[in-house]
Write a protein that holds these residues in place. Sequence first.
Motif, PDB file in Angstrom:
ATOM      1  N   LEU A  27       0.873  -1.173   0.000  1.00 41.20           N
ATOM      2  CA  LEU A  27       0.000   0.000   0.000  1.00 41.20           C
ATOM      3  C   LEU A  27       0.906   1.217   0.000  1.00 41.20           C
ATOM      4  CD1 LEU A  27      -2.760   1.482   0.461  1.00 41.20           C
ATOM      5  CD2 LEU A  27      -2.365   1.148   2.914  1.00 41.20           C
ATOM      6  N   THR A  28       0.675   2.155  -0.907  1.00 37.63           N
ATOM      7  CA  THR A  28       1.578   3.296  -0.990  1.00 37.63           C
ATOM      8  C   THR A  28       0.824   4.570  -1.340  1.00 37.63           C
ATOM      9  OG1 THR A  28       3.707   4.022  -1.879  1.00 37.63           O
ATOM     10  CG2 THR A  28       2.173   3.003  -3.418  1.00 37.63           C
TER      11      THR A  28
ATOM     12  N   ARG B 152       2.935  -2.546 -12.255  1.00 35.58           N
ATOM     13  CA  ARG B 152       3.550  -3.860 -12.450  1.00 35.58           C
ATOM     14  C   ARG B 152       4.022  -4.471 -11.128  1.00 35.58           C
ATOM     15  NH1 ARG B 152       7.324  -0.432 -15.372  1.00 35.58           N
ATOM     16  NH2 ARG B 152       9.260  -0.087 -14.207  1.00 35.58           N
ATOM     17  N   THR B 153       4.058  -3.678 -10.070  1.00 36.24           N
ATOM     18  CA  THR B 153       4.382  -4.213  -8.743  1.00 36.24           C
ATOM     19  C   THR B 153       3.131  -4.652  -7.990  1.00 36.24           C
ATOM     20  OG1 THR B 153       4.184  -2.106  -7.545  1.00 36.24           O
ATOM     21  CG2 THR B 153       6.297  -2.572  -8.631  1.00 36.24           C
ATOM     22  N   GLY B 154       1.944  -4.328  -8.537  1.00 32.97           N
ATOM     23  CA  GLY B 154       0.711  -4.645  -7.831  1.00 32.97           C
ATOM     24  C   GLY B 154       0.413  -3.701  -6.686  1.00 32.97           C
ATOM     25  N   ALA B 155       1.210  -2.646  -6.525  1.00 31.48           N
ATOM     26  CA  ALA B 155       1.020  -1.718  -5.406  1.00 31.48           C
ATOM     27  C   ALA B 155      -0.347  -1.052  -5.476  1.00 31.48           C
ATOM     28  CB  ALA B 155       2.111  -0.660  -5.409  1.00 31.48           C
ATOM     29  N   ASN B 156      -0.985  -0.918  -4.335  1.00 36.11           N
ATOM     30  CA  ASN B 156      -2.277  -0.252  -4.230  1.00 36.11           C
ATOM     31  C   ASN B 156      -2.055   1.150  -3.691  1.00 36.11           C
ATOM     32  OD1 ASN B 156      -5.070   0.412  -3.593  1.00 36.11           O
ATOM     33  ND2 ASN B 156      -5.462  -1.784  -3.796  1.00 36.11           N
ATOM     34  N   THR B 157      -2.429   2.163  -4.475  1.00 36.17           N
ATOM     35  CA  THR B 157      -2.170   3.556  -4.117  1.00 36.17           C
ATOM     36  C   THR B 157      -3.381   4.150  -3.424  1.00 36.17           C
ATOM     37  OG1 THR B 157      -0.831   3.727  -6.117  1.00 36.17           O
ATOM     38  CG2 THR B 157      -1.388   5.779  -5.006  1.00 36.17           C
ATOM     39  N   TRP B 158      -3.130   4.837  -2.303  1.00 34.35           N
ATOM     40  CA  TRP B 158      -4.255   5.531  -1.666  1.00 34.35           C
ATOM     41  C   TRP B 158      -4.053   7.037  -1.785  1.00 34.35           C
ATOM     42  CZ3 TRP B 158      -0.232   5.708   1.760  1.00 34.35           C
ATOM     43  CH2 TRP B 158      -0.278   6.616   2.803  1.00 34.35           C
TER      44      TRP B 158
ATOM     45  N   ASN C 232      -3.336   2.455 -13.596  1.00 34.83           N
ATOM     46  CA  ASN C 232      -3.192   1.890 -12.258  1.00 34.83           C
ATOM     47  C   ASN C 232      -4.557   1.463 -11.726  1.00 34.83           C
ATOM     48  OD1 ASN C 232      -2.406   1.154  -9.710  1.00 34.83           O
ATOM     49  ND2 ASN C 232      -2.234   3.236  -8.928  1.00 34.83           N
ATOM     50  N   PRO C 233      -4.879   0.166 -11.785  1.00 34.92           N
ATOM     51  CA  PRO C 233      -6.214  -0.266 -11.360  1.00 34.92           C
ATOM     52  C   PRO C 233      -6.371  -0.395  -9.856  1.00 34.92           C
ATOM     53  CG  PRO C 233      -4.952  -2.160 -12.033  1.00 34.92           C
ATOM     54  CD  PRO C 233      -4.065  -0.955 -12.275  1.00 34.92           C
ATOM     55  N   ASN C 234      -5.249  -0.399  -9.114  1.00 40.36           N
ATOM     56  CA  ASN C 234      -5.305  -0.634  -7.673  1.00 40.36           C
ATOM     57  C   ASN C 234      -5.217   0.689  -6.919  1.00 40.36           C
ATOM     58  OD1 ASN C 234      -5.421  -3.545  -7.610  1.00 40.36           O
ATOM     59  ND2 ASN C 234      -3.348  -3.514  -8.436  1.00 40.36           N
ATOM     60  N   VAL C 235      -6.352   1.132  -6.400  1.00 42.13           N
ATOM     61  CA  VAL C 235      -6.422   2.436  -5.747  1.00 42.13           C
ATOM     62  C   VAL C 235      -7.466   2.375  -4.640  1.00 42.13           C
ATOM     63  CG1 VAL C 235      -8.106   3.287  -7.431  1.00 42.13           C
ATOM     64  CG2 VAL C 235      -6.703   4.915  -6.167  1.00 42.13           C
ATOM     65  N   ASN C 236      -7.285   3.192  -3.610  1.00 43.64           N
ATOM     66  CA  ASN C 236      -8.260   3.241  -2.516  1.00 43.64           C
ATOM     67  C   ASN C 236      -8.107   4.542  -1.755  1.00 43.64           C
ATOM     68  OD1 ASN C 236      -6.904   2.431   0.459  1.00 43.64           O
ATOM     69  ND2 ASN C 236      -5.684   1.808  -1.317  1.00 43.64           N
ATOM     70  N   THR C 237      -8.985   4.770  -0.797  1.00 37.72           N
ATOM     71  CA  THR C 237      -8.956   5.981   0.022  1.00 37.72           C
ATOM     72  C   THR C 237      -9.123   5.614   1.492  1.00 37.72           C
ATOM     73  OG1 THR C 237     -11.357   6.383   0.065  1.00 37.72           O
ATOM     74  CG2 THR C 237     -10.152   7.160  -1.879  1.00 37.72           C
ATOM     75  N   ASP C 238      -8.783   6.551   2.361  1.00 36.04           N
ATOM     76  CA  ASP C 238      -9.066   6.370   3.791  1.00 36.04           C
ATOM     77  C   ASP C 238     -10.578   6.421   3.990  1.00 36.04           C
ATOM     78  OD1 ASP C 238      -6.379   6.322   4.367  1.00 36.04           O
ATOM     79  OD2 ASP C 238      -6.290   8.356   5.168  1.00 36.04           O
TER      80      ASP C 238
ATOM     81  N   MET D  45     -10.496  -2.302   0.410  1.00 31.65           N
ATOM     82  CA  MET D  45     -11.475  -1.741   1.348  1.00 31.65           C
ATOM     83  C   MET D  45     -10.787  -1.554   2.693  1.00 31.65           C
ATOM     84  SD  MET D  45     -15.193  -3.246   2.472  1.00 31.65           S
ATOM     85  CE  MET D  45     -16.402  -2.192   3.288  1.00 31.65           C
ATOM     86  N   ARG D  46     -10.460  -0.296   3.013  1.00 31.99           N
ATOM     87  CA  ARG D  46      -9.598  -0.020   4.168  1.00 31.99           C
ATOM     88  C   ARG D  46     -10.101   1.195   4.934  1.00 31.99           C
ATOM     89  NH1 ARG D  46      -5.496   3.590   4.852  1.00 31.99           N
ATOM     90  NH2 ARG D  46      -5.982   4.300   2.743  1.00 31.99           N
ATOM     91  N   SER D  47     -10.414   0.977   6.200  1.00 32.98           N
ATOM     92  CA  SER D  47     -10.855   2.061   7.082  1.00 32.98           C
ATOM     93  C   SER D  47      -9.654   2.593   7.855  1.00 32.98           C
ATOM     94  CB  SER D  47     -11.918   1.542   8.058  1.00 32.98           C
ATOM     95  OG  SER D  47     -12.173   2.491   9.062  1.00 32.98           O
ATOM     96  N   HIS D  48      -9.465   3.925   7.824  1.00 28.50           N
ATOM     97  CA  HIS D  48      -8.288   4.498   8.476  1.00 28.50           C
ATOM     98  C   HIS D  48      -8.519   5.981   8.764  1.00 28.50           C
ATOM     99  CE1 HIS D  48      -4.123   5.193   9.534  1.00 28.50           C
ATOM    100  NE2 HIS D  48      -4.040   6.155   8.637  1.00 28.50           N
ATOM    101  N   GLY D  49      -7.873   6.472   9.798  1.00 27.85           N
ATOM    102  CA  GLY D  49      -7.914   7.898  10.077  1.00 27.85           C
ATOM    103  C   GLY D  49      -7.396   8.211  11.464  1.00 27.85           C
ATOM    104  N   THR D  50      -7.279   9.489  11.740  1.00 27.41           N
ATOM    105  CA  THR D  50      -6.799   9.944  13.036  1.00 27.41           C
ATOM    106  C   THR D  50      -7.920  10.655  13.786  1.00 27.41           C
ATOM    107  OG1 THR D  50      -5.010  11.143  14.142  1.00 27.41           O
ATOM    108  CG2 THR D  50      -5.968  12.203  12.206  1.00 27.41           C
ATOM    109  N   GLU D  51      -7.717  10.860  15.074  1.00 29.79           N
ATOM    110  CA  GLU D  51      -8.567  11.708  15.922  1.00 29.79           C
ATOM    111  C   GLU D  51      -9.902  11.087  16.302  1.00 29.79           C
ATOM    112  OE1 GLU D  51      -6.953  15.911  13.998  1.00 29.79           O
ATOM    113  OE2 GLU D  51      -8.653  14.870  13.095  1.00 29.79           O
TER     114      GLU D  51
END
Length: 592
Positions: free
Chosen positions: A231-232, A241-247, A273-279, A320-326
């Motif tokens: 995840l980057t 080509r590395t399969g990295a998922n960018t957020w 880049n097909p692998n992408v996501n958000t917080d 599918m990734r839940s993340h955040g601060t505070e």
Amino acid sequence: MRQLTGHVPMLPLWTYGFHQSRERYKTSQELLNVVDTYRKMKIPFDGIIQDWQYWGSNYLWNAMDFLNEDFSNYRQMIDHVHGINAHLSISIWASFGPQTLQFRELKDKNLLYDFMTWPNSGLSSWPPNMDYPSGVRCYDPYSKDAREIYWKHLSRLHKAGVDAWWMDSTDPDHNFKDSDLDQVRAITDPATGKDFDGSWRSVRNAYALACVEGVHDNQIKADSSRRPFILTRSYFAGQQRTGANTWSGDISSSWDSFRKQVPICLNYTLTANPNVNTDIGGFFANAYNKSYLDNTATKNPLYQELYVRWMQFGVFCPMMRSHGTEVYRELYHYGKPGEVIYDALLDAVKMRYQIMPYIYSQSWKVSKNDDSFMRALVMDFKNDKETWNNNREFMFGPSFLVAPVVKALYTPETANMTDEISGWDKNKKSLYQEGFKADWSAKKTYEVYLPKGATWYDYWTGTKIDGGQIIKSDVTIAHSPLYVKAGSIIPICTKEVQYANIADWQSLDIKVYPGADGSFTLYEDEGDGYNYKHGKCSEIKFSWNEKSRTLTVNKRRGSFDGMHANRTFRVVLPNGDSKIINYNGSKSTVKL
């Protein structure tokens, strides 16, 4: 672009499950409390993510070691996570503190850049106390030697059982005021492996690619039993080509920010880049608390509605990734079973696992055929001008038309304008509205455009609707609008599962949406490793003939260890009609 810059490898099955994260779990026990609570409450998940500072102070920044005494039992922690069929991802950076082994080794070989980077101060207080500069410096990933040093130290975590890497700040964070961007040094071309002399200015945009590829390539050399997962935060052409998922980075928790995530993800897809996501929920959420970091946002309807809609959007992102601060993001902080918000969050996660056979099959198409997950409507309906600039909807694979609710329907929509600096400001104006209660039982409508050239079905009701029109879709807080294209065939896992496992797919519902001929290929393999490249995988093609109203399950192609030789497929139409197919790998046909 994929033909020019590289194809996408298969990722492990588990990475398509739900990932829970927080900035940050401060002790190993805190992390274990989360994973144990999720299993106890039967909240499905596959990944727990440990954010920064497990290494200790900023002077030990990114030591890639559990030097923080609150993680002294890290080996038992990792074993425990694996023991409940979950996986651990961990934060690593492109920079190192001056007291780390990596810093000293890289410095001796002149493989550190001299510009300042985050964190600026060696102290953890905010704002940064520059009387005590951190001395943290970024490494030079264009050097083959530097990449090998990086992996040598990262391999400690790999050997300890850490499953995946969260490569933060691969931009990298920088302050160039006192640095020379044109200083020439030896650079290794990440694409060819050839060395040349170049300046930092000439290659800075490709920094993320060099960082990610260094880890990906070295892990493959060291371990052929596990597919790398990364995840980057940043992306450069060829990184797929590395399969990295960018957020999309540390974004604000606001409806405006949420709306922007849809076109951001689609633009990543359109640039290969097909692998992408958000917080999920946005990163900076303190404005929804009553006071600084009191976690009252979890009971604040203004944040609850935003979090639910973002979670429903996350079902249809490659990760599918839940993340955040505070504000805590774990589902059980938002109520208990039987309560509206908790149930809505849980239902979204459960749906992710229900459509997992569809998602994993699509991942094979992404890898084998250069396909995509999230598809801008213009990619599939280019003859319909109404799709050309639609930045609110998208196709997920060939069948689902996803229309996330990206505006508040039950609460006031209040701006939370935040950037990476003001996001940490404890004196931000609160959006907490004392005494406000939302009527979650109210029925609402939301406008959705259905592209012409196809007939559509409401996924929730089975209602058939013609394309080429804007409709007012009935919505509740429980779900966002979702439509399926006629001619679609969608495999559904009906078993209540706690994590992604092909062993649970012996019995599947095969949902068929009449109105056009259609086909779907169910792909399965061992879920990890590289045996699939040597033919250890299976494909089962389903074909729907509209004229004869027949579904054909074709002869299975291929096999792998642990494969179900005999299957039960329940073929289901939108009106509820169904028939059972007992499948043994041979061709079978049913009429509906």
